[in-house]
Design a protein around this motif. Structure first.
Motif, mmCIF file in Angstrom:
data_model
loop_
_atom_site.group_PDB
_atom_site.id
_atom_site.type_symbol
_atom_site.label_atom_id
_atom_site.label_comp_id
_atom_site.label_asym_id
_atom_site.label_seq_id
_atom_site.Cartn_x
_atom_site.Cartn_y
_atom_site.Cartn_z
ATOM 1 N N ARG A 1 -15.404 16.689 3.405
ATOM 2 C CA ARG A 1 -14.894 17.016 1.942
ATOM 3 C C ARG A 1 -16.184 16.941 1.103
ATOM 4 O O ARG A 1 -16.122 17.308 0.019
ATOM 5 N N PRO B 1 -14.561 10.662 -3.216
ATOM 6 C CA PRO B 1 -13.422 11.576 -2.619
ATOM 7 C C PRO B 1 -12.212 11.696 -3.568
ATOM 8 O O PRO B 1 -11.762 12.722 -3.493
ATOM 9 N N PRO C 1 -7.350 11.176 -1.689
ATOM 10 C CA PRO C 1 -6.986 12.759 -1.501
ATOM 11 C C PRO C 1 -6.211 12.897 -0.233
ATOM 12 O O PRO C 1 -6.272 11.657 0.708
ATOM 13 N N ASP D 1 -7.217 15.900 5.812
ATOM 14 C CA ASP D 1 -6.969 17.315 6.655
ATOM 15 C C ASP D 1 -6.300 16.583 7.976
ATOM 16 O O ASP D 1 -5.481 17.498 8.473
#
Length: 125
Positions: free
Chosen positions: A17, A105, A113, A116
């Motif tokens: 990210r 982040p 966040p 994934d």
DNA sequence: GCCTTGACGGCAA
DNA sequence: GTTGCCGCCAAGG
């Protein structure tokens, strides 16, 4: 499946990210994945990432912006070149200017966040 | 099983 | 701003 694999998987998710032209630190990654004291483990996880996983591992530096993992790319100059390629400012030959390019982040939000990788066990195990 | 090493970070002096 | 010490957890000898 060792627990270390799940840990490294989360590390990779965060590293992936990191925006181009920005860097982050081991401590921030560790804090992001819910293990504030795992900064050292983050670096350990990234050892196998170089040459094994297609990730911008060169965007990860220590809290002082030093390219401590440069030798894992073959030579610190390689890591430095990749960072320069992205326009990352340096305050020293092997030290990036975190003041300008550090990335959190959760910089765009007040909460961590959504990674994934989804752990079937959840945050509490 | 014990000791040392290691891409780190925080805190105290 | 620097230096020193401790905590942390996994891997290797």
């Amino acid at each position: 499946m060792p627990a270390s694999a799940d840990f490294s998987a989360r590390v990779y998710a965060v590293v992936a990210r990191i925006p181009r032209g920005r860097v982050t630190t081991y401590g921030r990654i560790a804090r992001t994945i819910g293990d504030p004291r795992g900064a050292r483990m983050v670096g350990w996880a990234l050892m196998g990432a170089v040459g094994a996983v297609d990730l911008p591992a060169h965007r990860v530096v220590n809290r002082n912006g030093e390219l401590t993992g440069g030798w894992y790319f073959g030579h610190p100059d390689i890591m430095r070149a990749r960072l320069l390629e992205e326009g990352i400012p340096f305050s020293d030959d092997y030290t990036v200017d975190l003041r300008q390019c550090v990335w959190d982040p959760w910089e765009d939000g007040d909460e961590p966040p959504v990674l994934d990788v989804v752990s079937p066990l959840g945050p509490d195990g």
